[in-house]
Enzyme design. Structure first.
Site, mmCIF file in Angstrom:
data_model
loop_
_atom_site.group_PDB
_atom_site.id
_atom_site.type_symbol
_atom_site.label_atom_id
_atom_site.label_comp_id
_atom_site.label_asym_id
_atom_site.label_seq_id
_atom_site.Cartn_x
_atom_site.Cartn_y
_atom_site.Cartn_z
ATOM 1 N N THR A 34 9.367 20.831 62.558
ATOM 2 C CA THR A 34 8.378 20.077 61.767
ATOM 3 C C THR A 34 7.003 20.711 61.938
ATOM 4 O OG1 THR A 34 9.623 18.046 62.112
ATOM 5 C CG2 THR A 34 7.316 17.784 61.497
ATOM 6 N N THR A 37 3.685 25.353 60.158
ATOM 7 C CA THR A 37 4.330 26.672 60.281
ATOM 8 C C THR A 37 5.775 26.584 59.786
ATOM 9 O OG1 THR A 37 2.967 26.946 62.257
ATOM 10 C CG2 THR A 37 4.636 28.633 61.855
ATOM 11 N N LYS A 100 4.691 20.297 72.367
ATOM 12 C CA LYS A 100 4.971 19.982 70.972
ATOM 13 C C LYS A 100 4.633 18.514 70.721
ATOM 14 C CE LYS A 100 8.617 21.349 68.988
ATOM 15 N NZ LYS A 100 7.706 21.565 67.821
ATOM 16 N N GLU A 109 12.662 16.527 67.563
ATOM 17 C CA GLU A 109 12.616 17.982 67.789
ATOM 18 C C GLU A 109 13.335 18.322 69.095
ATOM 19 O OE1 GLU A 109 8.445 19.005 65.457
ATOM 20 O OE2 GLU A 109 8.367 18.531 67.573
HETATM 21 C C1 5RP Z 1 5.380 18.552 65.374
HETATM 22 C C2 5RP Z 1 5.262 19.746 66.226
HETATM 23 C C3 5RP Z 1 4.808 21.017 65.589
HETATM 24 O O1 5RP Z 1 5.730 22.012 65.855
HETATM 25 C C4 5RP Z 1 3.490 21.413 66.167
HETATM 26 O O2 5RP Z 1 2.589 20.325 66.009
HETATM 27 C C5 5RP Z 1 2.930 22.651 65.509
HETATM 28 O O3 5RP Z 1 2.596 22.385 64.190
HETATM 29 P P1 5RP Z 1 1.897 23.439 63.253
HETATM 30 O O4 5RP Z 1 2.918 24.461 62.908
HETATM 31 O O5 5RP Z 1 1.445 22.610 62.071
HETATM 32 O O6 5RP Z 1 0.722 24.013 64.002
HETATM 33 O O7 5RP Z 1 5.540 19.744 67.399
HETATM 34 O O8 5RP Z 1 5.744 17.424 66.111
#
Ligand code: 5RP
Length: 223
Positions: A34, A37, A100, A109
């Protein structure tokens, strides 16, 4: 962050997402994380036309994006062991241990990561740290235990802050814990997860990523 830095970061997210595609075997069962990225990864996956047996999603947001891209989503309970999990992170260290949960999807996750043979984490270079803990540590809590858990987290040295107006996909609250000493993230992950009322914390240290792909100005580096 200024506009130029933001567009560089976005370019890096796209770059690392595209390089992760090369690691996805045809006809595999793929876990999908999620975040922004991972959204780049889903877009690249959809554009590639790569065949999957199925995708297992780590959040309602990812499920929606996968479905909109025409990628079939399977319940984890019907998927067995997944071949590969691709997800982002808020921070990673030199041992591929992660924080995370910035997007609040940490529990699903962690479940999907745990159910996968291989976990590939995709990040831009802003996510690399020497010691975890600059990013406030997200902790998912059962709502009735929020204050009790917060007091326990203070006793562990942190400063928890309720994520206002946010409910996880599991109907729970998030405490973002500032200034936690995470020099020993495995022990801290165990301690926090042992507090009654904690669903899980956003430390991925007991089960770190197997590979971290990090985009930089001069290309993608593998850890
Ligand atoms: C969501 C997460 C995401 O992997 C983390 O927040 C990184 O997000 P981004 O790719 O938007 O920087 O752990 O729960």
């Amino acid at each position: 962050m200024n506009e130029k830095a933001e567009s560089t970061q976005q370019e890096q997210k796209i770059q690392v997402a595209e390089s992760a595609l090369a690691l996805v075997p045809d006809d595999c069962v793929l876990g999908v994380g999620t975040g922004s990225t991972v959204n780049c990864f889903i877009d690249a996956l959809a554009a590639s036309g790569k065949r999957l047996e199925a995708a297992v999603s780590s959040s309602e947001a990812t499920t929606e994006r996968l479905a909109a891209a025409g990628i079939q989503v399977r319940e984890l309970n019907h998927a067995g062991t997944l071949d590969l999990y691709i997800d982002g992170a808020d921070e990673f260290d030199g041992h591929r241990r992660l924080i995370k949960g910035g997007g609040g999807a940490l529990t699903r996750e962690k479940i999907v990561a745990g159910a996968s043979r291989k976990f590939v984490c995709i990040v831009d270079e802003s996510k690399k740290v020497g010691v975890l803990g600059r990013f406030p540590l997200p902790v998912e809590v059962i709502p009735m235990a929020r204050s009790f858990v917060a007091r326990q987290l203070v006793a562990l040295g942190g400063q928890p802050e309720l994520r206002e107006g946010f409910t996880t996909d599991n109907g729970n609250a998030i405490l973002d814990v500032h200034n936690m000493d995470l020099v020993d993230p495995v022990t801290m992950e165990q301690r926090i997860n042992n507090i009654a009322g904690v669903v899980t914390c956003g430390l991925f240290a007991i089960r770190p990523a197997d590979v971290v792909l990090m985009a930089t100005a001069s290309g993608v580096i593998e850890f």
